[in-house]
Write a protein that holds these residues in place. Structure first.
Motif, PDB file in Angstrom:
ATOM      1  N   GLN A 124      22.944  46.857  40.358  1.00  0.00           N
ATOM      2  CA  GLN A 124      24.048  47.803  40.270  1.00  0.00           C
ATOM      3  C   GLN A 124      23.633  49.232  40.616  1.00  0.00           C
ATOM      4  OE1 GLN A 124      25.708  47.973  36.331  1.00  0.00           O
ATOM      5  NE2 GLN A 124      23.789  48.500  35.335  1.00  0.00           N
ATOM      6  N   LYS A 125      22.338  49.497  40.595  1.00  0.00           N
ATOM      7  CA  LYS A 125      21.843  50.838  40.929  1.00  0.00           C
ATOM      8  C   LYS A 125      21.499  50.989  42.408  1.00  0.00           C
ATOM      9  CE  LYS A 125      19.827  51.466  36.317  1.00  0.00           C
ATOM     10  NZ  LYS A 125      18.560  51.616  35.553  1.00  0.00           N
ATOM     11  N   LEU A 126      21.560  49.905  43.175  1.00  0.00           N
ATOM     12  CA  LEU A 126      21.139  49.946  44.567  1.00  0.00           C
ATOM     13  C   LEU A 126      22.146  50.684  45.439  1.00  0.00           C
ATOM     14  CD1 LEU A 126      19.874  46.288  45.143  1.00  0.00           C
ATOM     15  CD2 LEU A 126      18.465  48.339  44.866  1.00  0.00           C
ATOM     16  N   GLY A 127      21.621  51.411  46.411  1.00  0.00           N
ATOM     17  CA  GLY A 127      22.457  51.933  47.473  1.00  0.00           C
ATOM     18  C   GLY A 127      22.733  50.822  48.469  1.00  0.00           C
ATOM     19  N   LYS A 153      14.563  66.075  48.338  1.00  0.00           N
ATOM     20  CA  LYS A 153      13.674  66.135  49.490  1.00  0.00           C
ATOM     21  C   LYS A 153      13.704  64.789  50.211  1.00  0.00           C
ATOM     22  CE  LYS A 153       8.986  67.573  50.750  1.00  0.00           C
ATOM     23  NZ  LYS A 153       7.654  67.967  50.245  1.00  0.00           N
ATOM     24  N   LEU A 154      13.772  64.824  51.538  1.00  0.00           N
ATOM     25  CA  LEU A 154      13.954  63.599  52.318  1.00  0.00           C
ATOM     26  C   LEU A 154      12.847  62.583  52.076  1.00  0.00           C
ATOM     27  CD1 LEU A 154      15.658  62.102  54.440  1.00  0.00           C
ATOM     28  CD2 LEU A 154      14.218  63.171  56.198  1.00  0.00           C
ATOM     29  N   THR A 155      11.610  63.052  51.975  1.00  0.00           N
ATOM     30  CA  THR A 155      10.503  62.111  51.790  1.00  0.00           C
ATOM     31  C   THR A 155      10.624  61.326  50.499  1.00  0.00           C
ATOM     32  OG1 THR A 155       9.220  63.950  50.869  1.00  0.00           O
ATOM     33  CG2 THR A 155       8.817  63.373  53.184  1.00  0.00           C
ATOM     34  N   ASP A 160      14.009  56.058  47.490  1.00  0.00           N
ATOM     35  CA  ASP A 160      14.905  55.807  46.367  1.00  0.00           C
ATOM     36  C   ASP A 160      15.845  54.663  46.727  1.00  0.00           C
ATOM     37  OD1 ASP A 160      16.813  55.799  44.373  1.00  0.00           O
ATOM     38  OD2 ASP A 160      17.078  57.972  44.343  1.00  0.00           O
ATOM     39  N   GLN A 161      15.710  53.528  46.046  1.00  0.00           N
ATOM     40  CA  GLN A 161      16.529  52.372  46.357  1.00  0.00           C
ATOM     41  C   GLN A 161      17.999  52.597  46.007  1.00  0.00           C
ATOM     42  OE1 GLN A 161      14.954  49.589  48.078  1.00  0.00           O
ATOM     43  NE2 GLN A 161      13.655  51.409  48.188  1.00  0.00           N
ATOM     44  N   GLY A 162      18.287  53.623  45.224  1.00  0.00           N
ATOM     45  CA  GLY A 162      19.661  53.986  44.935  1.00  0.00           C
ATOM     46  C   GLY A 162      20.306  54.767  46.064  1.00  0.00           C
ATOM     47  N   PHE A 163      19.512  55.217  47.009  1.00  0.00           N
ATOM     48  CA  PHE A 163      20.024  55.932  48.186  1.00  0.00           C
ATOM     49  C   PHE A 163      20.349  54.917  49.287  1.00  0.00           C
ATOM     50  CE2 PHE A 163      18.970  58.246  52.207  1.00  0.00           C
ATOM     51  CZ  PHE A 163      20.090  59.062  52.231  1.00  0.00           C
TER      52      PHE A 163
END
Length: 273
Positions: A124-127, A153-155, A160-163
């Protein structure tokens, strides 16, 4: 840790080995799952798919097995129930008349009801999953354009798996290189054109890695380097893990920086000028 392309390729192999074949034997190492050995025996696997870096195995009932390999988990396939020669700890074994699928060393294995899959704490937290068939370019671009992430920050954001789920360390450096962006900026500092390039690169290089078994470099460059007898490590990536080697595009020496405890790789000429 394997990234999205490797997880999806594993899911494909599992689907090919298990789909529509009755299970004649099943093994779970964890006591809390033992009851499902008899419940699932005789059922067929409908499909196997990836979600981020997890794998979902759908049985023909409403049962779904969630597994996450973390750092050390690994699926192995064999014929006729022959167990692979390995020192890893066996967690799950699924047998049919033709193939056996063994999951070793994974620490996160759960049985879920199909209608509860999207409520799982990890899922449920995944992008949006960059390689899921239903994910579109607009879905990925929307993440790069979202105010929710603009101060990140992009790096850091790309891990981030939520992104965007499925991106890991090698894809991160490759995406930033392919999009020709400065890796040191926050998301809000990139132009709309750069965000579009990042979204395109995220999809294109993830799909390319999935299709090639891990190669993100351009096909023409790969073929030229192969003709020169270059090694796999030399032609696989644009910049990842190529510190002090020459950029395949411009010849500038590739550099590395450590951010958040992990290295990024970039071309000063292609990305900083």
């Amino acid at each position: 840790m394997p990234e999205g392309p490797e997880i999806w390729r594993t899911a494909d192999v599992l689907t090919e080995s298990l789909k529509n074949k009755p299970i004649n034997d099943l093994f779970f190492a964890f006591d809390k799952l033992k009851e499902y050995e008899s419940k699932l025996e005789g059922q067929k696997v409908n499909r196997v798919e990836a979600r981020g870096k997890a794998i979902l195995t759908y049985f023909e009932s409403d049962t779904v097995m969630y597994s996450h390999n973390q750092l050390y988990g690994k699926w192995m396939i064999s014929k006729n129930g022959e167990q692979p020669d390995t020192n890893r700890s066996l967690r799950v074994a699924i047998h049919n008349d033709e193939k056996s699928a063994y999951l070793y060393s994974a620490s996160e294995i759960e049985i879920l009801n199909r209608d509860k899959v999207n409520e799982h704490s990890y899922i449920q937290k995944l992008g949006p999953d960059v390689l899921h068939p239903k994910t579109t370019y607009e879905d990925i671009l929307g993440q790069f354009q979202s105010d929710k992430f603009k101060n990140r920050k992009l790096t850091t954001l790309l891990l981030d798996q939520g992104f965007v789920s499925g991106i890991g360390n090698y894809l991160r450096s490759e995406i930033m290189f392919y999009a020709k962006v400065n890796p040191r900026e926050k998301l809000r500092e990139y132009s709309n054109q750069e965000k579009e390039a990042l979204a395109e690169a995220t999809i294109k290089l993830s799909e390319r890695s999935y299709e090639t078994g891990g190669v993100t470099n351009d096909e023409k460059i790969v073929n030229a380097l192969k003709r020169e007898n270059a090694s796999y490590d030399d032609y696989r990536h644009f910049v990842y893990n190529r510190t002090d080697d020459r950029c395949h595009k411009c010849g500038t020496v590739i550099e590395e920086e450590k951010t958040g405890g992990r290295k990024i790789y970039y071309c000063p000429n292609c990305q900083l000028n």
